[in-house]
Design an enzyme around this catalytic site. Sequence first.
Site, short mmCIF file in Angstrom:
data_model
loop_
_atom_site.label_atom_id
_atom_site.label_comp_id
_atom_site.label_asym_id
_atom_site.label_seq_id
_atom_site.Cartn_x
_atom_site.Cartn_y
_atom_site.Cartn_z
N HIS A 79 31.44 45.56 37.69
CA HIS A 79 32.02 45.83 36.44
C HIS A 79 31.47 44.92 35.52
O HIS A 79 30.90 43.77 36.13
CB HIS A 79 33.55 45.45 36.65
CG HIS A 79 34.49 45.58 35.63
ND1 HIS A 79 34.38 44.63 34.60
CD2 HIS A 79 35.69 46.64 35.33
CE1 HIS A 79 35.41 45.07 33.92
NE2 HIS A 79 36.07 46.10 34.19
N ASP A 85 34.38 39.74 43.54
CA ASP A 85 35.27 40.16 42.54
C ASP A 85 36.25 41.01 43.25
O ASP A 85 35.85 42.04 43.67
CB ASP A 85 34.34 41.06 41.77
CG ASP A 85 35.41 41.97 40.61
OD1 ASP A 85 36.59 41.69 40.77
OD2 ASP A 85 34.69 42.76 39.72
N GLN A 93 39.99 44.78 42.40
CA GLN A 93 40.31 46.21 43.04
C GLN A 93 40.61 46.28 44.48
O GLN A 93 40.99 47.29 44.84
CB GLN A 93 39.40 47.21 42.87
CG GLN A 93 38.79 47.56 41.32
CD GLN A 93 39.91 48.15 40.62
OE1 GLN A 93 40.97 48.57 40.87
NE2 GLN A 93 39.82 48.13 39.38
N LYS A 134 46.77 43.94 37.61
CA LYS A 134 46.49 45.25 38.55
C LYS A 134 47.17 44.98 39.97
O LYS A 134 47.20 46.21 40.87
CB LYS A 134 45.10 45.16 39.00
CG LYS A 134 44.21 45.45 37.76
CD LYS A 134 42.74 45.71 38.18
CE LYS A 134 41.50 45.51 37.26
NZ LYS A 134 41.47 46.30 36.24
N CYS A 189 33.84 50.20 32.15
CA CYS A 189 33.22 48.77 32.14
C CYS A 189 32.20 48.75 33.05
O CYS A 189 31.96 47.69 33.84
CB CYS A 189 34.00 47.78 31.97
SG CYS A 189 35.48 47.66 31.03
#
Lengths: 129, 404
Positions: free
Chosen positions: B119, B196, B199, B222, B362
């Site tokens: 991303h 990261d 998600q 999220k 993104c």
Amino acid sequence: MTGYEEVILDHWRHPRHKGRLPDPTGSAIEANPLCGDVVRLEVRVEGGTIADARFSGEGCAISQAAASLLTELIVGKPVAEVEKMKDEDLLSALGGVVRTRLSCALLPLRALRKALASGAQRTSPPGEV
Amino acid sequence: MDERIRDDFPILRRHEHGKPLVYLDSAATSMKPSAVIEAEADFYRESYANVRRGVYELAAAATDLYEGARAKVASFIGARPDEVVFTRGTTEALNLAAWGLGETHVDPGDEVLVTEMEHHANLLPWQEMARRQGAHLRAAAVTQDGELDRDDLRRKLSPRTKVLALAHVSNVLGTVNPVVEIAAEAHRAGAVVVVDAAQSVPHMPVDVRELGADLVAFSGHKMLGPTGIGILWGRNDLLSELPPLLTGGEMVREVWLNWATWDDPPARFEGGTPPIAQAIGLGAAVDYLRAIGMDEVRRHGEKLTALALDGLLGRPHVTVYGPRDPKARGALVSFALAGIHPHDVATLLDQEGIAIRAGHHCAQPLHRRFGIPASCRASFHVYTTPDEVEHFLAALDRAWEALR
């Protein structure tokens, strides 16, 4: 469903004036880098009138249908009249466009305005962009 | 998953274009249960004050709630509270990581390694850091199947690699990267590993120590929590080496007109009044997810992803990006319909009340890698039902008929 008016679907499936002009007096490309829509609009102005126009490019149904419809609207019209064309004129000719997709619908009009401006200063056809 | 869970999310009663909202964009942001909304509102109604500075009782009560939220988040990811930094979101957390590591770990000629599936939030901070430090940014390739090319990653890891930054789960391909193995390889090469986890943490059990990374970033919004709150987790010894990204109030010990000394982590990285209500809301979101159980959250996500994958792969005009096995994926599927722009698909589905994402999510370099300007993405969370996925697949057929 659609939400896409018949005029959009019709121009998407059967585009008018799609291709390149051999002898444009004005040409411009507008792109939306976020979604990849690209529209090239070429016009040939003769005696203050838009004698012919072509569009090419790729992208969503709305941008391509709007380009096709726009060429139909402008061919044979005086440049002075076409220059007065407003965003709303194209949007209503398309039968309305959802507000999240206005930038797609108006991409060809932006290209047309640039093409007409480029034609005012240019005598030879523009090269590939 | 018990379908009564939907009653906890007031926004799911909304209609779009006269149709019940089918929200399939949880990878962009998740909806909020009443428990989160009320936790934030209750704080403003009953316990609101600034934190860490007042000597009065109300300020102490507010500070307890704020630090209590930190403890909840820490326990949720298997960490200690002093390793959990509150940020504005994943983006700020990764910028903080890139800034701090650049200042302390990266010299001219060094290398920073990312992957092609990042991303922009896990790419641009490293681009900028590499530029500032005179270092080289390299990117490990992604295979045609949407997996990380492990051989390419090994080739690009070297003693010059000071940082490896990668996604735990790709926000486009859904790929779950084998971070445990990759982190071990990167550590052998001497690199700091930044993950990261935007998600992954919202959708599956994540224990940061088992993951083996040095810094892990994720967002509250999220994972059923509020916007404006995110986390940077870091090993305390590493965090202690890093300089702050934001300087100002409440992150210092001693301030003179021409110098200052930084507080210890996590306060060092929380300059200014932090997002207090949002942190408390995130604490409530963590409570909510734990009550369901992250194993159950993961099972539900896998079930919906399997259903969507099965339906999409069974339609010859649909291209699916990323792994075919739902167990190798997060709770999302990206796809395209042949010859139809993703924005048209999303607009047609919106007419039926179905919200999917269309665009580059993104991740422009990743879309370029696959030679496409954009893709469609359907993504799920605990409130998504199998019926909604079936409804989405049927609407997709109508979109195909309308535009083919």
